[in-house]
Motif scaffolding. Structure first.
Motif, mmCIF file in Angstrom:
data_model
loop_
_atom_site.group_PDB
_atom_site.id
_atom_site.type_symbol
_atom_site.label_atom_id
_atom_site.label_comp_id
_atom_site.label_asym_id
_atom_site.label_seq_id
_atom_site.Cartn_x
_atom_site.Cartn_y
_atom_site.Cartn_z
ATOM 1 N N GLY A 7 37.840 26.111 39.443
ATOM 2 C CA GLY A 7 39.099 26.614 39.955
ATOM 3 C C GLY A 7 39.491 25.932 41.244
ATOM 4 O O GLY A 7 39.052 24.816 41.555
ATOM 5 N N ASN A 8 40.339 26.604 42.001
ATOM 6 C CA ASN A 8 40.774 26.072 43.289
ATOM 7 C C ASN A 8 39.777 26.496 44.356
ATOM 8 O O ASN A 8 40.083 27.274 45.260
ATOM 9 N N ARG A 160 47.698 36.771 36.080
ATOM 10 C CA ARG A 160 48.721 36.643 37.116
ATOM 11 C C ARG A 160 48.691 37.833 38.070
ATOM 12 O O ARG A 160 48.710 37.680 39.289
ATOM 13 N N GLU A 161 48.643 39.048 37.531
ATOM 14 C CA GLU A 161 48.635 40.227 38.390
ATOM 15 C C GLU A 161 47.315 40.350 39.134
ATOM 16 O O GLU A 161 47.281 40.725 40.311
ATOM 17 N N GLY A 162 46.219 40.032 38.465
ATOM 18 C CA GLY A 162 44.927 40.078 39.128
ATOM 19 C C GLY A 162 44.838 39.102 40.288
ATOM 20 O O GLY A 162 44.320 39.437 41.360
ATOM 21 N N PHE A 171 40.695 37.233 48.732
ATOM 22 C CA PHE A 171 39.902 36.287 47.944
ATOM 23 C C PHE A 171 40.743 35.801 46.778
ATOM 24 O O PHE A 171 41.899 36.199 46.631
ATOM 25 N N SER A 172 40.189 34.928 45.966
ATOM 26 C CA SER A 172 40.890 34.430 44.780
ATOM 27 C C SER A 172 40.005 34.551 43.551
ATOM 28 O O SER A 172 38.774 34.421 43.645
ATOM 29 N N ILE A 173 40.618 34.802 42.416
ATOM 30 C CA ILE A 173 39.933 34.671 41.132
ATOM 31 C C ILE A 173 39.909 33.181 40.815
ATOM 32 O O ILE A 173 40.951 32.526 40.821
ATOM 33 N N ILE A 174 38.723 32.632 40.560
ATOM 34 C CA ILE A 174 38.640 31.180 40.359
ATOM 35 C C ILE A 174 38.311 30.777 38.929
ATOM 36 O O ILE A 174 38.369 29.584 38.603
ATOM 37 N N GLU A 197 48.456 26.994 36.889
ATOM 38 C CA GLU A 197 49.373 27.381 37.963
ATOM 39 C C GLU A 197 48.667 28.186 39.049
ATOM 40 O O GLU A 197 48.945 28.034 40.246
ATOM 41 N N LEU A 198 47.717 29.034 38.644
ATOM 42 C CA LEU A 198 47.073 29.967 39.565
ATOM 43 C C LEU A 198 45.794 29.439 40.196
ATOM 44 O O LEU A 198 45.179 30.115 41.019
ATOM 45 N N GLY A 199 45.359 28.242 39.830
ATOM 46 C CA GLY A 199 44.120 27.698 40.386
ATOM 47 C C GLY A 199 42.872 28.282 39.763
ATOM 48 O O GLY A 199 41.855 28.461 40.435
#
Length: 334
Positions: A7-8, A160-162, A171-174, A197-199
């Motif tokens: 991921g990102n 997307r919502e998560g 934090f980010s979901i990766i 789009e979301l990484g």
């Protein structure tokens, strides 16, 4: 072995990742499981994926024992939470704050480690507010018990919502862990573009379609003795959708493609999923060490556009693309 960013994030993982679903603690004896893990390490695999539900915790225990003594900083250990585990009480399932908090502690005990590199929501929980789930994961990260958060089999809308809520929580979901293979392509229409789009990267399971893409199952013939199709502990149920003679006939068309490349059918299948730029890793399991040694060679294979077209043509009558098949149970199982 090649490595890819997940991921990102700055986390690199081995693009062939060892998974112990349906093997450790169930199909494979512990000593053989440890030999398979050793073969994975020897082949350059540094990333190991499990889940608390696999063999009701036994898979985590076996993996932890097999990795004991290895340099922890040189490993990436992943596990998951959602499905019923333990005594299977009313709160021993789902993505509630209670189950996530208790689940991570239990997983760490079984794995024999202070933290996991990636903690994943094994499915989407329709019965818990997503805000509660995301806040619970944020607490796990802040506590240092998990470095990163991922999910499994979430739809594009859920991702997307998560991700929106995760970023608000700091934090980010990766990652997302979906089923994906040359036969099962349901993530391509919506999940992959949204993830890009979301990484978010894909860590894909069943890249060999439960073994069907190895070519060992032949149309009109009984499954080989000892194969997953003859396993009454769950393997036979997972593979049965592919054991149609028309599917097996299409799969047989891949044999000359693999032969022209000088690789096995299994290596072709794994190389195919790795050709997708949004895929960070292909999960491979093993009941014998030599399976790992062979499958990791897919990391050395690059498939050009002409080969990818030939694969599409060979499997055209058997490819499943329906995006609606990405889904989680509407209700918890207990």
């Amino acid at each position: 072995m090649a490595y890819r960013y997940l991921g990102n994030s700055g986390l690199k993982i081995s693009e062939i990742t060892y998974g112990n679903w349906l093997t450790h603690g169930s199909q494979v004896e512990n000593d053989m499981a440890e030999k398979c893990v050793r073969a994975a390490l020897d082949a350059g695999i540094t990333t190991f994926d499990t889940a608390d539900v696999y063999a009701n915790g036994a898979a985590e225990t076996v993996l932890g024992q097999a990795l004991a003594g290895e340099r922890r900083e040189g490993l990436e250990i992943f596990t998951k939470v959602y499905f019923p585990v333990g005594e299977r009480g009313p709160n021993d399932t789902g993505l509630s704050r209670k189950h996530i908090s208790e689940g991570i502690d239990a997983s760490l005990r079984r794995l024999g480690t202070d933290y996991v590199d990636l903690y994943q929501a094994h499915r989407y929980d329709h019965e818990t507010p997503l805000e509660e789930t995301i806040q619970a994961f944020a607490d796990v990260v802040r506590s240092g018990k998990a470095l990163y958060i991922g999910v499994s089999e979430w739809t594009a809308e859920q991702l997307r919502e998560g991700q929106r809520l995760a970023r608000e929580a700091g934090f980010s979901i990766i990652s997302n862990q979906p089923q994906y293979s040359a036969l099962w392509r349901v993530i391509e229409e919506k999940v992959v573009p949204t993830s890009e789009e979301l990484g978010i990267s894909q860590i894909v399971w069943s890249p060999i379609a439960q073994g069907v893409l190895t070519g060992k199952y032949k149309p009109g013939q009984a499954p080989p003795a000892g194969s997953r199709a003859t396993d009454d502990k769950g393997g036979d149920q997972m593979i049965k959708r592919y054991l149609d003679d028309s599917v097996l006939t299409d799969v047989a068309k891949l044999e000359p493609i693999a032969a022209d490349l000088g690789i096995t059918m299994a290596q072709l299948a794994v190389a195919w999923v790795l050709a997708n730029d949004n895929v960070a890793a292909a999960l491979v399991g093993a009941s014998r060490p030599e399976q790992i040694s062979e499958n990791v060679k897919a990391s050395e294979v690059t498939l050009d556009a002409d080969v990818l077209t030939k694969i599409d043509e060979a499997l055209s009558g058997s490819i499943i693309r329906d995006a609606s098949l990405t889904k989680s149970p509407e209700k918890r199982l207990v």
